[in-house]
Design an enzyme around this catalytic site. Structure first.
Site, PDB file in Angstrom:
ATOM      1  CG  ASP A 445      -1.513   1.084   1.426  1.00 49.65           C
ATOM      2  OD1 ASP A 445      -2.165   1.462   0.461  1.00 49.65           O
ATOM      3  OD2 ASP A 445      -1.795   1.738   2.458  1.00 49.65           O
ATOM      4  CE  LYS A 613     -14.441  17.422   3.426  1.00 47.46           C
ATOM      5  NZ  LYS A 613     -13.579  17.853   4.581  1.00 47.46           N
ATOM      6  N   GLY A 728      -4.985   3.723  -3.946  1.00 46.57           N
ATOM      7  CA  GLY A 728      -6.248   4.236  -4.142  1.00 46.57           C
ATOM      8  C   GLY A 728      -6.181   5.576  -4.823  1.00 46.57           C
ATOM      9  CE  LYS A 842      -4.959  -0.823  -1.851  1.00 42.33           C
ATOM     10  NZ  LYS A 842      -4.654  -0.315  -0.600  1.00 42.33           N
ATOM     11  CG  ASP A 862      -1.375   1.802   6.755  1.00 38.79           C
ATOM     12  OD1 ASP A 862      -1.683   1.821   5.712  1.00 38.79           O
ATOM     13  OD2 ASP A 862      -1.575   3.228   7.688  1.00 38.79           O
ATOM     14  CG  ASN A 865      -7.196   0.595   2.627  1.00 37.60           C
ATOM     15  OD1 ASN A 865      -6.614   0.523   3.633  1.00 37.60           O
ATOM     16  ND2 ASN A 865      -6.863   1.476   1.615  1.00 37.60           N
ATOM     17  CG  ASP A 866      -3.737  -1.751   3.142  1.00 39.57           C
ATOM     18  OD1 ASP A 866      -3.869  -1.475   1.797  1.00 39.57           O
ATOM     19  OD2 ASP A 866      -3.270  -0.857   3.822  1.00 39.57           O
TER      20      ASP A 866
END
EC number: 7.6.2.1
Length: 1141
Positions: A445, A613, A728, A842, A862, A865-866
């Site tokens: 990552d 945003k 990402g 991934k 870390d 999402n990993d």
């Protein structure tokens, strides 16, 4: 038939809806799947209709309370809800022995020795006592059983501790203490501060205003920051009134049990109204109540049906290549044992026919042995018993002990200890240590792994003007260093003392009250889900969902727009020292599909404003056409920011009409109560209002590299390990991080960028890249020796011979039909960077390499999402960083910094693999040496199955030499390396310098020379002939590389790839959906105290760069690496020497 099935399916669908909504009013609890499942369970109906898959997923759970006393235990027991007892143990006192023995005898070696023991009980074939087999077998089984029993005992103890926790349950109109295991679905539970949540609860009321409570979810996702949950307004009015709570007669219809921690869909039916339920109204088992005096909740899921237990599935067991090799070796050894037994049995038969018959006259044999063939058959089994030591019974236990020692070496390594966070390296598994020495692919990552994940507001673009750069008196841009003076924020008493900014022109624009600059920072102060905490006057602490949001809100705070407080309906800012309260009308929350967040507020003047945003490509698509020129200018600024490796977001706003907004709010409230496809309906409404916005500008946040990342990557590259970065982030940001890490360099031959939007475009770009690589390489090879061209037809040979350096950057996903083409090209490149990939993608990239390449893969990350990538790879490494402990909890190894990966692989991995290989060689050598003595002895004893060595003698000698050799080794090592021993006994070392003096004698050198020639020359000649006549794969690669180098250096493209694009996707500023819907669901809010502090933003920039030797192509990597690692564990090229073993 097909029409009949469809009609039957439709009938059951409507029947299911009818039963779910018209259930008898005297039912307290009802569990409903599809109608077919319901009827089949009751045994009332059977059919053969094909049930539509969609209907199978429409199963719901109904929790209904209609009686005055809601906890009717006798009635609830009629249904199949799980109780709240958990069980993670495998055995009990009765099942331990049979189950454990069954598991152990599934190992081939154990089963073999059990059969051997049975054979030894037969007198006709056994020449050894059964005692010689049963002792080691029982010892191995006992050691393994004790280990399993110990592990299971602690699991029992943990289960008992959890199941016997006390909880206050509302029973028969009063609160009673109950053990957790006795809690049932439908109970109402009272929780107090710092208590664990007993089951998955629907929050009804709390001590905080309007049903707010604060929880810690460390046991669920590893995150220690507090999260907010809020009850429905109608149930929060129940408060702590036991009488009203006991009369609660609501009906909850929700999804069935599942393992999705971040999602819950349900509806509460109460007093002829329905109220939507989501995850922000749930307290999940495993959470801890914090900063809240008390709260009440309704049990929805209990025990094994809770989301925590649903996520406790079995982790995939990872086996190393050594394990697979050992199993294969055991089978081959067993086959070898059978062959030896057959040879000796045939020998016995022949001997009995030709020689043994002469002894029958005076040596009477049993009738059973009078037949030579039968004698040979029995001799076969006798030799199977005698030669049993060739099959290693203690191999698995010895290997596990060795691995355990290697794990302790990793845990004790002080060079992998991170003192700033007091975080040592941890081997969370003991089965993969030697696999670390064989890693060929690393998947990493970017954010938080290669970078620090500590965000600093660095630059911004407002109305076409950039801020953040520093210029000298001549108007030239200068680099920002630690000595560069910072902007004076003393005008703001609420500033963050740690915040640093160097461009004073932005402060001047604020003081001049430029409208767009004010609107820019007003957006940053309003559009977020940050929770403020004010410990003392002016001392603000922000609880941010992501580091990006914290950095943006902190920047607005320092420039005079201080986010001070929030309630569910208001947000209070201090704008240049003046308090201003905005009415919060709606929060359009972030998710990974929208890639943006918006808020709708009413300012003190009564105007309704939309602030948004998000990713620049997403925001730009929703701008008013009048913003085209400003959008072009801002896009150029974004390219510049991304070129510096900064993370960017675009900002926009919009004025809303009162009548239009009221109509839109009605649609929003209606969509919020939909049970099916709620997220899709809400997304469509968000899309409707977020059109025609006006662009304000963009932000740029810096995420600095971790210390030692470029050097680590260079060292791993020298070890011939390929590193792929999966992130990402947008393409520009990822590429510039690649340049900072030395993964991408200006002297590379070419950087291929795959950014097509359609499958055809991607396919064309991939084929073009492949033809470029193959065209150059084939041209080089054609000029070489044509006589040996046929040796290099293999793809693996060709891949190894490519000397030119290429890089592949992939922007977005690739169609599964092109994955093989992608893998072929990626393996021809030195560097691969995948941008804009999701967590699932991934894992798919890692799985792609696992399936098509016989290579050991390692994934390092870390964040949450990993996790999927870490679990998919052969080896998973977690970094304990800023995104919680999710990656660490799912990993096999963990530490605090990416640079420790170099030592983990090239030191611990190399030595673990080296020691394991040496151990296995010695182990099998020892067994064969002992066994073959009996095999050869059979030729001298008439194949009579007699043992060649006395077992008692052999056992004594074995112990003497093993323990004696160890004692002598340590004694000699101590004597030869201890300076103190020589100083104490100087007279005992009279021959100091003898070795040095002997080397001056010519005869000594002559002996050394002759010995070397005699020992080495035959092998040199043999290897020379073998290399020339039957070259191996490595020989082919070496010859092709030498032929390529003789052609001379090729012209290299030194032009740096321009990292710009007209369209980008900005960084998604959170990994999870935010707290927007929660914040707007109440009327008031009291900020809870929190112990978590805002991460320091004043971080020193890591040094970057790498030695020239780490950047250049090393043509003789294998030989250099092998020598370097043998000399020092700090040398990083040792992995190839290991792979060559």
């Amino acid at each position: 038939m097909e029409g009949s099935s469809q009609s039957c399916t439709a009938f059951f669908f409507f029947l299911d809806l009818f039963i779910a909504h018209n259930i008898s009013e005297n039912c307290n609890i009802f569990w409903s799947g599809t109608v077919s499942t319901f009827l089949l369970t009751l045994g009332l109906f059977k059919h053969n209709c094909v049930i539509n898959d969609q209907i199978k997923h429409d199963s719901v759970r109904i929790v209904k309370q209609v009686k005055p006393f809601s906890n009717d235990r006798e009635f609830n027991e009629k249904f199949s809800y799980a109780d709240n007892r958990i069980k993670t143990s495998k055995y009990n006192i009765f099942t331990f022995l049979p189950i454990n023995l069954f598991e152990q005898f599934q190992r081939v070696a154990n089963a073999y020795f059990l059969v051997l023991l049975i054979l030894q009980l037969i007198p006709e074939i056994s020449s050894l006592s059964w005692f010689t087999t049963i002792v080691p077998l029982v010892l191995v089984l006992a050691i393994t059983a004790i280990k399993d029993a110990t592990d299971d005992f602690f699991r029992h103890k943990s289960d008992q501790q959890v199941n016997t926790r006390q909880s206050q349950v509302l029973i028969r109109g009063k609160l009673e203490n109950e053990k957790w295991m006795n809690v049932r679905v439908g109970d109402i539970i009272k929780l107090e501060n710092n208590q664990f949540v007993a089951a998955d609860l629907l929050l009804l009321s709390s001590s905080e205003p309007y049903g707010l409570c604060y929880i810690e979810t460390a046991e669920l996702d590893g995150e220690t920051n507090l999260k907010v949950r809020q009850a429905l307004t109608v149930t929060s009015d129940l408060g702590a009134d036991i009488g009203r709570l006991a009369e609660f007669d609501g009906e909850v219809i929700c999804e069935p049990p599942n393992n999705k921690l971040d999602r819950f869909i349900g509806t509460l039916y109460w007093r002829d109204n329905k109220y939507p339920l989501d995850n922000e109204k749930m307290l999940l088992r495993g959470c801890v109540l914090r900063n809240t005096e008390w709260c009440f909740g309704l049990v929805i899921f209990a025990g094994l049906q809770t989301k925590l237990m649903q996520n406790c599935g079995r982790t995939t067991f990872k086996r190393t290549s050594i394990d697979k090799l050992m199993n294969t070796l055991v089978l081959w050894i067993f086959a070898f044992l059978i062959c030896m037994g057959i040879i000796l049995a045939v020998g016995n038969t022949i001997w009995e026919v030709k020689v043994g018959r002469n002894f029958w006259a005076y040596l009477l044999w049993d009738e059973l042995l009078s037949n030579a063939v039968l004698s040979g058959f029995l001799t076969f089994w006798s030799y199977i018993i005698i030669l049993n030591t060739v099959v290693p019974i203690s191999l698995y236990v010895s290997v596990e002990v060795l691995r355990l020692g290697h794990s302790y070496f990793i845990n004790w390594d002080r060079r992998m200890y991170y003192s700033k966070k007091d975080t040592p390296a941890e081997a969370r598994t003991t089965t993969l240590n030697e696999e670390l020495g064989q890693v060929e692919f690393i998947f990493s990552d970017k954010t938080g792994t290669l970078t620090q994940n500590i965000m600093v507001f660095n630059k911004c673009s407002i109305n076409g003007n950039t801020y953040g750069d520093v210029y000298d008196e001549f108007g030239h841009k200068v680099d920002v260093t630690e000595k560069t003076p910072c902007v004076d924020f003393s005008f703001n008493p609420l500033r963050d003392q740690k915040f640093r900014f160097h461009d004073s022109s932005l402060v001047e624009a604020i003081k001049l009250e430029e409208p767009l600059v004010q609107e820019f920072f007003r957006l940053l102060a309003l559009c977020h889900t940050v929770m403020p905490e004010e410990r003392s006057e002016g001392e603000l602490l922000y609880q941010a969902q992501s580091p990006d949001e914290g950095a943006l809100v902190t920047a607005a705070r320092n420039f005079g727009y201080v986010f001070r407080a929030r309630t569910p309906e208001t947000i209070t800012l201090y704008e240049m020292g003046q308090p201003v309260t905005y009415q919060l009308l709606a929060i359009l929350d972030f998710n990974n599909v929208r890639k943006r967040m918006s808020v709708v507020v009413r300012n003190p003047k009564g105007q309704i404003k939309l602030y948004s945003k998000g990713a620049d490509t997403i925001i730009f698509d929703r701008l008013d056409p009048s913003n085209e020129e400003l959008m072009y200018t801002t896009s150029e600024h974004l390219n510049e920011f991304a070129g510096e490796g900064l993370r960017t977001l675009a900002l926009a706003c919009k004025d809303l009409d009162e009548d239009m907004f009221k109509e839109w709010m009605k649609k929003l409230l209606s969509a919020s109560s939909i049970l099916e496809n709620r997220e899709e309906h809400l997304g469509a409404l968000y899309e409707e209002i977020e059109q025609g916005m006006m662009l304000l500008g963009a932000t740029a946040i810096e995420d600095k590299l971790q210390e030692g990342v470029p050097e680590t990557i260079a060292c791993l590259t020298l070890a011939n390990i390929k590193i792929w970065v999966l992130t990402g982030d947008k393409l520009e940001t990822a590429m510039n991080i690649g340049y900072s890490c030395n993964m991408l360099r200006d002297d590379m031959n070419k950087v291929f960028i795959i950014s097509g939007h359609t499958m055809l475009e991607v396919q064309q770009e991939l084929r073009k890249a492949k033809s470029h690589i193959l065209g150059i390489s084939s041209e080089k090879c054609s000029n070489g020796e044509s006589g040996k061209a046929q040796l290099y037809n293999s793809d693996s040979v060709f891949e190894e011979t490519i000397i030119a350096e290429y890089a592949l950057v992939i922007n977005g996903s690739v169609n599964p039909y092109l994955e093989k083409l992608l893998l072929d090209i990626a393996c021809l490149c030195k560097t691969v960077i995948c941008c804009r990939v999701t967590p699932l993608q991934k894992a798919q990239v890692v799985d792609l390499v696992k399936r098509h390449k016989r290579a050991v893969t390692l994934a390092i990350g870390d964040g949450a999402n990993d996790v999927s990538m870490i679990k998919t790879a052969h080896i998973g490494v977690g970094i304990s960083g800023q995104e919680g402990m999710q990656a660490v909890l799912a990993s096999d190894y963990s530490f605090a910094q990416f640079r420790f990966l170099q030592r983990l692989l090239l030191v611990h991995g190399r030595w673990s693999y080296h020691r394991m290989c040496n151990f296995l060689c010695y182990f099998f050598y020892k067994n064969f040496a002992f066994t073959l003595v009996h095999f050869w002895f059979g030729f001298f004893c008439g194949f009579s199955a007699q043992i060649g060595l006395d077992t008692n003698y052999w056992t004594a000698v074995n112990h003497f030499f093993i323990w004696g050799s160890l004692a002598m080794y340590f004694a000699i090592m101590f004597a030869m390396t201890s300076d103190g021993l020589f100083s104490i006994f100087p007279n005992q070392f009279p021959f100091i310098g003898t070795a040095r003096n002997s080397l001056s004698q010519k005869s000594v050198w002559l002996v050394i020379l002759l010995t070397t020639v005699v020992c080495i020359m035959p092998m040199v000649v043999y290897r020379f002939l073998r290399t020339d006549l039957r070259p191996t794969l490595s020989d082919k690669v070496r010859l092709m590389q030498q032929a390529t180098r003789r052609q001379g250096p090729q012209e290299q493209n030194l032009k740096r790839v321009r990292r710009t694009s007209s369209r980008r996707s900005a960084y998604a500023f959170a990994h999870q959906q935010g707290y927007g819907e929660l914040i707007t669901s109440g009327k008031n809010m009291r900020v809870a105290n929190s112990a978590q502090s805002v991460p320091s933003l004043d971080m020193k920039e890591n040094g970057s760069g790498c030695t020239e030797s780490a950047q250049k192509k090393n043509g003789s990597t294998d030989e250099t690496i092998g020598t370097a690692v043998a000399d020092s564990d700090e040398k990083t090229s040792g992995i190839n020497a290991v792979k060559g073993m």
